[in-house]
Design an enzyme around this catalytic site. Sequence first.
Site, PDB file in Angstrom:
ATOM      1  N   GLU A  47     -73.658  13.888  43.772  1.00 33.50           N
ATOM      2  CA  GLU A  47     -74.623  13.579  42.720  1.00 33.50           C
ATOM      3  C   GLU A  47     -73.931  12.825  41.586  1.00 33.50           C
ATOM      4  O   GLU A  47     -72.875  13.225  41.144  1.00 33.50           O
ATOM      5  CB  GLU A  47     -75.248  14.880  42.203  1.00 33.50           C
ATOM      6  CG  GLU A  47     -76.326  14.667  41.178  1.00 33.50           C
ATOM      7  CD  GLU A  47     -77.338  13.613  41.637  1.00 33.50           C
ATOM      8  OE1 GLU A  47     -77.957  13.788  42.700  1.00 33.50           O
ATOM      9  OE2 GLU A  47     -77.491  12.590  40.931  1.00 33.50           O
ATOM     10  N   LYS A  74     -66.956  10.258  45.157  1.00 32.63           N
ATOM     11  CA  LYS A  74     -67.423  11.020  43.993  1.00 32.63           C
ATOM     12  C   LYS A  74     -66.266  11.310  43.034  1.00 32.63           C
ATOM     13  O   LYS A  74     -66.372  11.085  41.822  1.00 32.63           O
ATOM     14  CB  LYS A  74     -68.082  12.327  44.469  1.00 32.63           C
ATOM     15  CG  LYS A  74     -68.491  13.273  43.360  1.00 32.63           C
ATOM     16  CD  LYS A  74     -69.504  12.663  42.408  1.00 32.63           C
ATOM     17  CE  LYS A  74     -69.564  13.451  41.123  1.00 32.63           C
ATOM     18  NZ  LYS A  74     -70.496  12.932  40.144  1.00 32.63           N
ATOM     19  N   CYS A  81     -67.090  18.276  34.396  1.00 39.06           N
ATOM     20  CA  CYS A  81     -66.598  17.614  35.611  1.00 39.06           C
ATOM     21  C   CYS A  81     -65.418  16.670  35.473  1.00 39.06           C
ATOM     22  O   CYS A  81     -64.558  16.657  36.348  1.00 39.06           O
ATOM     23  CB  CYS A  81     -67.760  16.899  36.286  1.00 39.06           C
ATOM     24  SG  CYS A  81     -68.928  18.090  36.966  1.00 39.06           S
TER      25      CYS A  81
HETATM   26  P1  NAD Z   1     -73.730  25.338  37.571  1.00 39.17           P
HETATM   27  O1  NAD Z   1     -72.651  26.313  37.318  1.00 39.17           O
HETATM   28  O2  NAD Z   1     -74.650  24.931  36.475  1.00 39.17           O
HETATM   29  O3  NAD Z   1     -74.657  25.868  38.767  1.00 39.17           O
HETATM   30  C1  NAD Z   1     -74.175  26.414  39.946  1.00 39.17           C
HETATM   31  C2  NAD Z   1     -75.076  27.574  40.350  1.00 39.17           C
HETATM   32  O4  NAD Z   1     -74.709  28.026  41.657  1.00 39.17           O
HETATM   33  C3  NAD Z   1     -74.983  28.801  39.439  1.00 39.17           C
HETATM   34  O5  NAD Z   1     -76.257  29.090  38.899  1.00 39.17           O
HETATM   35  C4  NAD Z   1     -74.491  29.920  40.378  1.00 39.17           C
HETATM   36  O6  NAD Z   1     -75.043  31.183  40.087  1.00 39.17           O
HETATM   37  C5  NAD Z   1     -74.952  29.425  41.721  1.00 39.17           C
HETATM   38  N1  NAD Z   1     -74.215  29.998  42.844  1.00 39.17           N
HETATM   39  C6  NAD Z   1     -72.879  30.097  43.028  1.00 39.17           C
HETATM   40  N2  NAD Z   1     -72.595  30.658  44.213  1.00 39.17           N
HETATM   41  C7  NAD Z   1     -73.776  30.945  44.809  1.00 39.17           C
HETATM   42  C8  NAD Z   1     -74.141  31.529  46.058  1.00 39.17           C
HETATM   43  N3  NAD Z   1     -73.215  31.915  46.939  1.00 39.17           N
HETATM   44  N4  NAD Z   1     -75.445  31.675  46.331  1.00 39.17           N
HETATM   45  C9  NAD Z   1     -76.386  31.280  45.456  1.00 39.17           C
HETATM   46  N5  NAD Z   1     -76.105  30.718  44.262  1.00 39.17           N
HETATM   47  C10 NAD Z   1     -74.809  30.542  43.939  1.00 39.17           C
HETATM   48  O7  NAD Z   1     -73.002  24.044  38.184  1.00 39.17           O
HETATM   49  P2  NAD Z   1     -73.523  22.533  38.139  1.00 39.17           P
HETATM   50  O8  NAD Z   1     -73.171  21.907  36.832  1.00 39.17           O
HETATM   51  O9  NAD Z   1     -74.922  22.476  38.622  1.00 39.17           O
HETATM   52  O10 NAD Z   1     -72.555  21.871  39.213  1.00 39.17           O
HETATM   53  C11 NAD Z   1     -72.715  22.120  40.596  1.00 39.17           C
HETATM   54  C12 NAD Z   1     -71.864  21.126  41.377  1.00 39.17           C
HETATM   55  O11 NAD Z   1     -72.320  19.794  41.105  1.00 39.17           O
HETATM   56  C13 NAD Z   1     -70.383  21.132  41.009  1.00 39.17           C
HETATM   57  O12 NAD Z   1     -69.640  20.890  42.167  1.00 39.17           O
HETATM   58  C14 NAD Z   1     -70.243  19.951  40.069  1.00 39.17           C
HETATM   59  O13 NAD Z   1     -68.953  19.401  40.103  1.00 39.17           O
HETATM   60  C15 NAD Z   1     -71.246  18.976  40.625  1.00 39.17           C
HETATM   61  N6  NAD Z   1     -71.808  18.003  39.678  1.00 39.17           N
HETATM   62  C16 NAD Z   1     -72.169  18.388  38.425  1.00 39.17           C
HETATM   63  C17 NAD Z   1     -72.761  17.473  37.556  1.00 39.17           C
HETATM   64  C18 NAD Z   1     -73.195  17.872  36.174  1.00 39.17           C
HETATM   65  O14 NAD Z   1     -73.606  17.001  35.430  1.00 39.17           O
HETATM   66  N7  NAD Z   1     -73.147  19.130  35.787  1.00 39.17           N
HETATM   67  C19 NAD Z   1     -73.022  16.179  37.986  1.00 39.17           C
HETATM   68  C20 NAD Z   1     -72.646  15.818  39.291  1.00 39.17           C
HETATM   69  C21 NAD Z   1     -72.051  16.747  40.129  1.00 39.17           C
HETATM   70  C1  UGA Z   2     -70.372  12.399  34.206  1.00 33.44           C
HETATM   71  C2  UGA Z   2     -70.666  11.102  34.973  1.00 33.44           C
HETATM   72  O1  UGA Z   2     -71.112  10.118  34.034  1.00 33.44           O
HETATM   73  C3  UGA Z   2     -71.742  11.325  36.035  1.00 33.44           C
HETATM   74  O2  UGA Z   2     -71.913  10.134  36.782  1.00 33.44           O
HETATM   75  C4  UGA Z   2     -71.290  12.446  36.968  1.00 33.44           C
HETATM   76  O3  UGA Z   2     -72.297  12.728  37.911  1.00 33.44           O
HETATM   77  C5  UGA Z   2     -71.016  13.693  36.153  1.00 33.44           C
HETATM   78  O4  UGA Z   2     -69.999  13.407  35.146  1.00 33.44           O
HETATM   79  C6  UGA Z   2     -70.463  14.823  36.956  1.00 33.44           C
HETATM   80  O5  UGA Z   2     -69.948  14.629  38.034  1.00 33.44           O
HETATM   81  O6  UGA Z   2     -70.532  15.918  36.410  1.00 33.44           O
HETATM   82  P1  UGA Z   2     -71.537  13.781  32.264  1.00 33.44           P
HETATM   83  O7  UGA Z   2     -70.225  14.480  32.201  1.00 33.44           O
HETATM   84  O8  UGA Z   2     -72.772  14.582  32.358  1.00 33.44           O
HETATM   85  O9  UGA Z   2     -71.560  12.784  33.525  1.00 33.44           O
HETATM   86  O10 UGA Z   2     -71.700  12.842  30.982  1.00 33.44           O
HETATM   87  P2  UGA Z   2     -71.048  11.437  30.570  1.00 33.44           P
HETATM   88  O11 UGA Z   2     -72.102  10.623  29.954  1.00 33.44           O
HETATM   89  O12 UGA Z   2     -70.275  10.830  31.660  1.00 33.44           O
HETATM   90  O13 UGA Z   2     -70.039  11.868  29.412  1.00 33.44           O
HETATM   91  C7  UGA Z   2     -68.872  12.601  29.683  1.00 33.44           C
HETATM   92  C8  UGA Z   2     -68.054  12.715  28.415  1.00 33.44           C
HETATM   93  O14 UGA Z   2     -67.462  11.458  28.071  1.00 33.44           O
HETATM   94  C9  UGA Z   2     -68.856  13.144  27.197  1.00 33.44           C
HETATM   95  O15 UGA Z   2     -68.113  14.050  26.424  1.00 33.44           O
HETATM   96  C10 UGA Z   2     -69.077  11.850  26.454  1.00 33.44           C
HETATM   97  O16 UGA Z   2     -69.269  12.036  25.089  1.00 33.44           O
HETATM   98  C11 UGA Z   2     -67.775  11.129  26.738  1.00 33.44           C
HETATM   99  N1  UGA Z   2     -67.892   9.660  26.636  1.00 33.44           N
HETATM  100  C12 UGA Z   2     -68.680   8.982  27.500  1.00 33.44           C
HETATM  101  C13 UGA Z   2     -67.200   8.982  25.648  1.00 33.44           C
HETATM  102  O17 UGA Z   2     -66.468   9.592  24.854  1.00 33.44           O
HETATM  103  N2  UGA Z   2     -67.307   7.619  25.581  1.00 33.44           N
HETATM  104  C14 UGA Z   2     -68.084   6.917  26.433  1.00 33.44           C
HETATM  105  O18 UGA Z   2     -68.138   5.669  26.301  1.00 33.44           O
HETATM  106  C15 UGA Z   2     -68.792   7.611  27.415  1.00 33.44           C
END
Ligand code: NAD
Ligand code: UGA
Length: 459
Positions: free
Chosen positions: A162, A217, A273
């Site tokens: 994602e 990713k 992340c």
């Molecule tokens: P999160 O902690 O918000 O959510 C994960 C959820 O999974 C929790 O609610 C937890 O209770 C649940 N969980 C864990 N083990 C479980 C199980 N065995 N059965 C059922 N539920 C279970 O995490 P997130 O931010 O949604 O991130 C999830 C993944 O996506 C990570 O690998 C992260 O790196 C990736 N990711 C995050 C973002 C972001 O913006 N947060 C963007 C892209 C990718």
């Molecule tokens: C980032 C990536 O942008 C997503 O594509 C990815 O899916 C996600 O991580 C993930 O894998 O979790 P996110 O962390 O939600 O998304 O937010 P961003 O907009 O990327 O910002 C990350 C951090 O960098 C923030 O603290 C932001 O303030 C900082 N940032 C971003 C800067 O300081 N300068 C910039 O120009 C851009």
Amino acid sequence: MEVKNICCIGAGYVGGPTMSVIAQQCPHITVTIVDINAERIAAWNDSDLSRLPVYEPGLAEVVAEARGRNLFFSTDVDGAIAGADMVFISVNTPTKTYGKGKGMAADLKYIELCARQIAAAATSDKIIVEKSTLPVRTAEALKSILHNTGNGVSFHILSNPEFLAEGTAIQDLHRPDRVLIGGENAEAVQALVDIYATWVPRERVLTTNLWSSELSKLTANAFLAQRVSSINAISELCERTGANVDEVARAIGTDSRIGPKFLKASVGFGGSCFQKDILNLVYIARSYGLEEVAHYWEQVISMNDHQKQRFADNIVQTLYNTVSGKKIAFLGWAFKKDTNDTRESAAIYVADALLNEEANIIVYDPKVSAEQVYADLDYLGTRAPKENRRLVSVVDDPYDAAERAHAIAVLTEWDEFRDYDWQRIKDHMMKPAFVFDGRKLLADNRLADLGFTYYAIGE
Ligand code: NAD
Ligand code: UGA
């Protein structure tokens, strides 16, 4: 292969919004999001949409449209797995805090638990989709667990990382730059392509082999974070030379090979992340003996740590080398605007450094609760929870935060901060009234004209 029922394990920042959008766009598919966290599921089911566990602009509207129609939130993990043709794994993959790879590798225990639970609950063939961010070659481990159950059920594994960013998740999901699908089985890949193609232009749905998808990713996040560290490195040089980092960013960003996005200097990147994924990349490179590759990417994190530390150091130095007993107002605690997520927020580390100097910190953030602020500080373990509560308070009015403050530090770029009555704020502050702007949000001479002593990153 037609998919009629989807189960997503993990109702977090990714699982919740991504699956809500799939349900919204594909009314013919029933989507059930499950989680072991009953409180979180209850919040997703709350009739008051302002209480959803994730704050994202536009999310409540999507949930309102699909929930109860073809979108369901439940704690019945086994039941949802059993009824699904396709199971997304969207659980957390945090940095390991113990054992081999501690502090570097991704902790895959939640992923493995999911695989074992799927293996145990499945009674029919399924497509398993890695939605979580995973080390390259994780699908191999999943295959090994799923293919050795002996219950006659067969599984196809796909990687579908994602790329949404928090704060713009719904817009990113509605109009993604690309969707990436890695897999070996053409039919399974096609089944997932068909789902996205309901609303994403077909040429934006990229297909690759499994390992390219998994590695892309980690690589995308490493490149994005590297841009922030690169511009932040230049911001320090700007401060010494009279150059202005926004002007430099504009000058280089107009080169179409560089591009204008992600060049905003800041107090440092946060979020759950960037750091986790780079540490993971470094760990993987090292595990293959690629020391130079590991060292190269490690610098992105070193630069980010330096940026947070020097922001705090500058506050202390400017306030006559002591902040002990002084009141510092924090505007913003979230890691970026338009989210209630505080994971790895720069604010936490700046606060920690100032608390070591015995500062009093008053926090205002439009979306972050006092509980969360204390939890973030307690998690660091730098001092006793009681001390954090003695030195830090959290208010729900920005003007209260500024009252008799020696300095204001802007840690998050919330739009509303621009529109405050800064004259009123200055009138109630100690003099000289200092503002340290970690987001270059107010860098338009306005504050200097009002008589503030104003410092911005990269000026
Ligand atoms: P999160 O902690 O918000 O959510 C994960 C959820 O999974 C929790 O609610 C937890 O209770 C649940 N969980 C864990 N083990 C479980 C199980 N065995 N059965 C059922 N539920 C279970 O995490 P997130 O931010 O949604 O991130 C999830 C993944 O996506 C990570 O690998 C992260 O790196 C990736 N990711 C995050 C973002 C972001 O913006 N947060 C963007 C892209 C990718
Ligand atoms: C980032 C990536 O942008 C997503 O594509 C990815 O899916 C996600 O991580 C993930 O894998 O979790 P996110 O962390 O939600 O998304 O937010 P961003 O907009 O990327 O910002 C990350 C951090 O960098 C923030 O603290 C932001 O303030 C900082 N940032 C971003 C800067 O300081 N300068 C910039 O120009 C851009």
